[in-house]
Write a protein that holds these residues in place. Structure first.
Motif, PDB file in Angstrom:
ATOM      1  N   ILE A 115       0.874  -1.172   0.000  1.00  0.00           N
ATOM      2  CA  ILE A 115       0.000   0.000   0.000  1.00  0.00           C
ATOM      3  C   ILE A 115       0.912   1.222   0.000  1.00  0.00           C
ATOM      4  N   ILE A 116       0.649   2.145  -0.922  1.00  0.00           N
ATOM      5  CA  ILE A 116       1.376   3.417  -0.956  1.00  0.00           C
ATOM      6  C   ILE A 116       0.326   4.515  -0.824  1.00  0.00           C
ATOM      7  N   ALA A 117       0.591   5.472   0.066  1.00  0.00           N
ATOM      8  CA  ALA A 117      -0.366   6.552   0.307  1.00  0.00           C
ATOM      9  C   ALA A 117       0.370   7.872   0.461  1.00  0.00           C
ATOM     10  N   LEU A 126       3.778   7.351   2.490  1.00  0.00           N
ATOM     11  CA  LEU A 126       3.765   6.176   3.341  1.00  0.00           C
ATOM     12  C   LEU A 126       3.784   4.955   2.429  1.00  0.00           C
ATOM     13  N   THR A 127       4.734   4.063   2.670  1.00  0.00           N
ATOM     14  CA  THR A 127       4.808   2.807   1.926  1.00  0.00           C
ATOM     15  C   THR A 127       4.745   1.672   2.935  1.00  0.00           C
ATOM     16  N   LEU A 128       3.779   0.764   2.731  1.00  0.00           N
ATOM     17  CA  LEU A 128       3.613  -0.395   3.612  1.00  0.00           C
ATOM     18  C   LEU A 128       3.730  -1.651   2.763  1.00  0.00           C
ATOM     19  N   GLN A 129       4.547  -2.574   3.209  1.00  0.00           N
ATOM     20  CA  GLN A 129       4.723  -3.822   2.480  1.00  0.00           C
ATOM     21  C   GLN A 129       4.605  -4.990   3.452  1.00  0.00           C
ATOM     22  N   TRP A 130       3.709  -5.914   3.122  1.00  0.00           N
ATOM     23  CA  TRP A 130       3.557  -7.119   3.927  1.00  0.00           C
ATOM     24  C   TRP A 130       4.489  -8.154   3.332  1.00  0.00           C
TER      25      TRP A 130
END
Length: 162
Positions: A115-117, A126-130
């Motif tokens: 998810i990039i926001a 904001l970059t979120l990586q699972w």
């Protein structure tokens, strides 16, 4: 306005705000803390705090312009809570004024969820990586990266000591 400021504005597309480094670092740390709360998960969190780095586009020598970056991750969650954390963020980020610009697989062989926001008012990203490799012995985690836009340090600031 100095020639360097004009050049920075031309390269970035905006006039970098003059701001003290500790204020920007505190703001980015605050965003990270809120993101962790919004995930609604419990696990271990890596320790490093936000820090200033060169605004590579206009000042690779790190003399006048800077960005603040805070990479961290949360790990050792119970099974199933990783997807809960990502789902919570999909819901809460827009509610909290963030615009999700990407929600899909990373461009990697594993294709882990990403998810990039962006926060339209402050321009933080904001970059979120699972990272759920599924490989034995590898730690499953959610990697988070909070970044500020480029700022100009107040006159007299030594960015290498800030």
């Amino acid at each position: 306005m100095s020639q360097q400021q004009d050049s920075a504005k031309d390269m970035l597309g905006y006039e970098p705000e003059v701001r003290a480094v500790p204020k920007t670092e505190g703001e980015v740390n605050g965003i990270s803390s809120r993101v962790l709360d919004w995930m609604g998960v419990h696990g271990k969190v890596t320790e490093p705090s936000a820090a200033a780095h060169a605004c590579q586009k206009v000042d690779p020598d790190f003399e006048t312009y800077y960005v603040v970056n805070h990479p961290w991750s949360v790990y050792e969650l119970k099974k199933g809570t990783f997807s809960k954390g990502m789902d919570n963020l999909r819901k809460l980020l827009p509610e909290k004024g963030w615009k999700i610009t990407k929600d899909g697989p990373m461009d990697t062989k594993a294709g882990s969820p990403e998810i990039i926001a962006v926060q339209p008012d402050s321009h933080h990203t904001l970059t979120l990586q699972w990272l759920n490799s599924g490989k034995p012995g590898r730690t499953e985690l959610i990697s988070v990266d909070v970044d500020s836009r480029c700022y100009r340090a107040p006159k007299g600031t030594d960015l290498n000591r800030a």
